[in-house]
Design an enzyme around this catalytic site. Structure first.
Site: not given
Ligand code: AQP
Length: 341
Positions: A119, A202, A205
């Site tokens: 990140k 992966k 968001k």
């Molecule tokens: N691609 C994925 N496949 C399976 N599980 C996933 N999670 C996130 N992406 C995937 C799971 O969703 C939950 C939310 O976690 P979060 O709020 O920490 O979101 P995040 O990881 O910030 O989600 P993103 O989409 O990956 O956002 P960014 O782009 O900010 O990094 C967790 O249980 C995570 O494992």
């Protein structure tokens, strides 16, 4: 020191940033609902304190995203009578125990966190201290409830291991055997859903391409279009899972189908193996629309009454605080902080 047996309790959370996508749904929320319905004691949070670690989205957007994620939780099947649902900032113990855990975690441990590296990218010097420290707060989120099981996607495994290390070091340093060592619960066909545009990344968001993800707010047309345009190789589906080795994009579509249909990837291959993608993609799009359309409609209905959503969150926060403030008090007592009896 032997760690006492703790009653089984589930905790997990999601940040109110961006629209919930298929990875969040299949990797996390669907599992939350399954554990709730299997009669586990479940505590699910909207982790708003984590949502400001990269950028502050703005006051209105923060409120909107929190309500929208709550609506998504409810629309996916979380039930406030069965699970405790609340937003993190409404229970002060998270930040308070989080500070103590920042003093327990070692810099060497934090330096190994791959999510920070991903990140922060090349801009690590300009990243917030919060982004670096957030896994210690995440450990507090879990351990403020003495949670023993944490359903998450594969990308969070390292952070749950860090929470275990923090619990263990706290117990050892303060001679208290007070915190359980939480277990990650990472299983099913879709623990790591990949981007529809790049099978090596992966689904996320924060990916700048909206075409890389299916969100719970997409309508049937956009879902069908995104799946039709999903990147694949020119070969048809293999006959077996083993024959798909090395074909990340194709395997991703199979795994997503399996998770939505609630069957194994092997069963998908038995039914669809050998098909061309032009035949398989429409079947997959129909299934995604069938599974997601009801959730989207229910989310929209719930969002028309924001006061009711806030009421659900505040009731949940009262119930969460009953557990977490007791854990914070015990923690302060273990450290010898003087407080009211
Ligand atoms: N691609 C994925 N496949 C399976 N599980 C996933 N999670 C996130 N992406 C995937 C799971 O969703 C939950 C939310 O976690 P979060 O709020 O920490 O979101 P995040 O990881 O910030 O989600 P993103 O989409 O990956 O956002 P960014 O782009 O900010 O990094 C967790 O249980 C995570 O494992």
């Amino acid at each position: 020191m032997t760690t006492p047996k703790f009653p089984r309790r589930v905790f997990s959370g999601i940040q109110p940033t961006g629209d919930l996508h298929l990875g969040n749904y299949l990797g996390a929320v669907k599992r939350f609902v399954e554990m709730q319905d299997a009669a586990w004691e479940t505590v699910y949070c909207i982790v708003d304190l984590h949502a400001i670690t990269v950028t502050w989205p703005g006051r209105d957007e923060m409120t909107r995203a929190t309500r929208e994620l709550t609506a998504a939780y409810l629309a996916c099947g979380l039930d406030p009578d069965k699970s405790i649902l609340f937003n993190q900032s409404a229970v002060s113990a998270h930040a308070e125990i989080g500070w103590i855990f920042s003093c327990v975690a070692r810099l060497g441990w934090m330096n190994r966190m791959t999510q920070f590296k991903d990140k922060a990218g090349k801009n690590a010097e300009r990243s917030s201290l919060g982004l670096y420290a957030y896994p210690a707060l995440q450990a507090a989120d879990i351990l403020a409830y003495h949670a023993t099981h944490v359903p998450v996607g594969e990308d969070q495994r390292q952070h749950i291991e860090l929470a275990r290390d923090i619990a263990q070091k706290f117990n050892l340093d303060y001679g208290a055997a007070y915190f359980p060592l939480p277990e990650p619960v990472i299983d099913g066909a879709a623990t790591r859903v990949m981007s529809l545009r790049d099978g090596t990344k992966k689904m996320s968001k924060s990916d700048p391409s909206d075409q890389s993800r299916i969100t719970l707010k997409d309508d049937a047309d956009s879902i069908a279009k995104k799946i039709r345009k999903a990147r694949t190789d020119p070969e048809p589906l293999g006959e077996t899972l083993e024959a798909m080795e090395g074909r990340a994009e194709a395997l991703n579509l199979v795994r997503i189908y399996a998770a939505l249909a609630e069957i194994s990837p092997e069963a998908v291959m038995a039914e669809h193996g050998g098909k061309s993608f032009s035949d398989f993609k429409p079947v997959r799009a129909d299934l995604a629309v069938e599974k997601l359309a009801g959730i989207t409609a229910e989310m929209n209905r719930l969002l028309s009454d924001p006061a009711e959503i806030d009421r659900v969150l505040m009731n949940g926060a009262d119930r969460a605080a009953e557990i977490a403030l007791k854990v914070r008090k015990d923690t302060y007592d273990i450290l010898g902080f003087v407080s009211r009896p």
